[in-house]
Scaffold this motif. Structure first.
Motif, PDB file in Angstrom:
ATOM      1  N   ARG A 361      -1.206   0.950   4.650  1.00 14.10           N
ATOM      2  CA  ARG A 361      -2.002  -0.097   4.014  1.00 14.10           C
ATOM      3  C   ARG A 361      -2.615   0.327   2.676  1.00 14.10           C
ATOM      4  N   TYR A 362      -2.730   1.633   2.455  1.00 13.42           N
ATOM      5  CA  TYR A 362      -3.287   2.136   1.193  1.00 13.42           C
ATOM      6  C   TYR A 362      -2.261   2.993   0.447  1.00 13.42           C
ATOM      7  N   PHE A 365      -3.586   4.156  -2.935  1.00 12.79           N
ATOM      8  CA  PHE A 365      -4.931   4.710  -2.996  1.00 12.79           C
ATOM      9  C   PHE A 365      -4.892   6.181  -2.579  1.00 12.79           C
ATOM     10  N   ILE A 382     -11.706   6.549   0.860  1.00 10.99           N
ATOM     11  CA  ILE A 382     -10.688   5.931   0.022  1.00 10.99           C
ATOM     12  C   ILE A 382     -11.227   5.932  -1.407  1.00 10.99           C
ATOM     13  N   GLN A 396     -10.355  -4.993  -0.897  1.00 15.90           N
ATOM     14  CA  GLN A 396      -9.102  -4.468  -0.353  1.00 15.90           C
ATOM     15  C   GLN A 396      -9.347  -3.512   0.808  1.00 15.90           C
ATOM     16  N   CYS A 397     -10.369  -2.692   0.686  1.00 12.40           N
ATOM     17  CA  CYS A 397     -10.706  -1.756   1.774  1.00 12.40           C
ATOM     18  C   CYS A 397     -11.156  -2.508   3.022  1.00 12.40           C
TER      19      CYS A 397
END
Length: 460
Positions: A361-362, A365, A382, A396-397
């Protein structure tokens, strides 16, 4: 129509009420830096009686209160965004008494954590609750958030060192809890309600703090390990032979950033994806020998690839830098922090599963892992890319947080191990507390704070 603050000024000493914009911005926030700041004013009481009068004035004028300690919190618990009165405890900073026979220190809530540590050391004793912000956090804030830190595996949380409290409740009553007693079997212990209450029930103004014997020879091992599956076997191996005071973990990405910012050499010749740091009190040569034997056994099992051990107090402090400097180093990247925990035996399973979620998902990042692995507490950070605004980054987080917290819930973990709930974790409280528990918490708040003036909007 603006509120007349002259009655409030009359309660306080000279220069203890501030309304200038710079002060409002400084004292109205904590380290989260995600929230707008708009307090009514900042007041600096110097006694419990002044705090009581301030709370009484706030009740009479329907003014909400935000208690403020060292403002080092990471959950938005000390943010004043809606015209609240900030009660800053900075001037209530006196050590009041010390009883050597009981190893007990009495102090005001604004005393800096490091000041207690130094005072204990001068008396040949030890205050073991320790963390990165010890040089600026206040004991009242530590109590309000039940602060943990790096030595919980042996010494526990702040709660375990609080022998007594003086508080002013949300209704303006002064209450004294437990009076420093070791044994007290007389019904409900309200002291423990205020520990971890995040200023939602009232304000801690004084505390009786327990101290203990000072460790004689704290020794540090920094270990380069191949993967996450090494963490628990290493812990079990060392705990079976030596009494660990700390067991920390961090990723190679975290180490690289610390070395780059602080111009430090690599702690080990071998570079690995993860590292762990152990501390124990080597009171004798036999204790040290046991640790070496465990280290060699772990090397043979390929749980450890390389390591460094301190030979002096200075070397121990130098090895700690690789772990202690992480928070400060990554703060420049405005990290979105997850302060999460499971029981230690579930750490490897949880870390592996969350790593998969994070990588999926990241993907763009940068992710920094570190934490207090010995007590199951992990810090997932993150880092914000420069091209994203704070708002876009947080949004987003927050889209991914429920996936992580769902996994936590299945493992009976917690969304906040030591940073508190505040504003940041408030939407996710349901992952760690049942509806019945939350309803009971609200009932407790109503009993101590009937008008709802204490840190409103925090926790739930």
């Amino acid at each position: 129509m603006s509120l007349d603050l002259s009655p409030l000024q009359a309660i306080l000493d000279t220069d203890c009420l501030l309304t200038d914009l710079e002060s409002l911005n400084h004292y109205g926030k904590d380290w989260t830096n995600y929230y707008s700041v708009a307090p009514l004013a900042i007041v600096f009481p110097k006694s419990t009686e002044q705090v009581q009068k301030i709370i009484q004035w706030c009740n009479q004028n329907q003014v909400a209160v935000v208690p403020s300690g060292g403002r080092t919190g990471l959950s938005g618990g000390a943010v004043a965004s809606n015209g609240e009165l900030v009660i800053a405890m900075d001037k209530m900073n006196q050590i009041l008494d010390f009883t050597a026979s009981a190893k007990r220190l009495d102090c005001q809530a604004g005393v800096i954590t490091e000041q207690i540590q130094q005072f204990a050391e001068e008396k040949g004793l030890y205050y073991p609750v320790d963390f990165a912000s010890a040089g600026s956090s206040q004991i009242g804030g530590n109590i309000a958030t039940n602060a943990g830190g790096i030595k919980v595996i042996k010494y526990g949380m702040t709660r375990d060192w609080v022998l007594g409290l003086t508080v002013v409740t949300g209704s303006g009553e002064i209450l004294k809890f437990n009076h420093g007693l070791i044994k007290n079997a007389t019904g409900y212990d309200f002291r423990h309600l205020f520990v971890g209450s995040e200023g939602t029930l009232g304000i801690v103004t004084e505390a009786s703090i327990a101290l203990c014997r000072k460790p004689q020879n704290l020794t540090v091992l920094l270990l380069a390990i191949p993967n996450l599956n090494s963490l628990m076997p290493i812990l079990e191996a060392f705990q079976s032979e030596v009494d660990l005071t700390a067991y920390e973990f961090f990723s190679n990405k975290a180490l690289d950033k610390v070395m780059a910012m602080h111009d430090l050499a690599a702690p080990t010749e071998t570079q690995t994806p993860y590292y762990c740091l152990l501390e124990f009190d080597a009171q004798s040569e036999s204790e040290l020998e046991k640790a070496f034997q465990v280290f060699e056994a772990c090397m043979e099992r390929e749980l450890i690839y390389d390591g460094a051990i301190s030979q002096s107090q200075q070397q121990a402090e130098d090895l700690w830098k690789y772990r202690e400097y992480i928070s400060e180093t990554i703060s420049h990247h405005k990290p979105y922090k997850n302060d999460i925990a499971v029981t230690p035996e579930k750490i490897s399973e949880f870390l592996t599963s969350v790593d998969l979620i994070v990588n999926e998902r990241y993907p763009h990042f940068e992710v920094i892992w570190f934490g207090h692995i010995g007590d199951g507490n992990l810090h997932l950070n993150i880092l914000k890319p420069e091209e994203l605004s704070d708002k876009e980054f947080v949004e987003q987080c927050e889209q991914v947080s429920p996936e992580i917290f769902n996994r936590l819930q299945k493992l009976n973990g917690t969304i906040s191990a030591e940073h508190g709930v505040g504003l940041l974790k408030k939407p996710y409280l349901k992952y760690s507390r049942s509806e019945t528990e939350i309803a009971l918490m609200k009932s407790v708040k109503l009993a101590f704070d009937p008008n709802g003036i204490m840190n409103p909007g925090k926790v739930f």
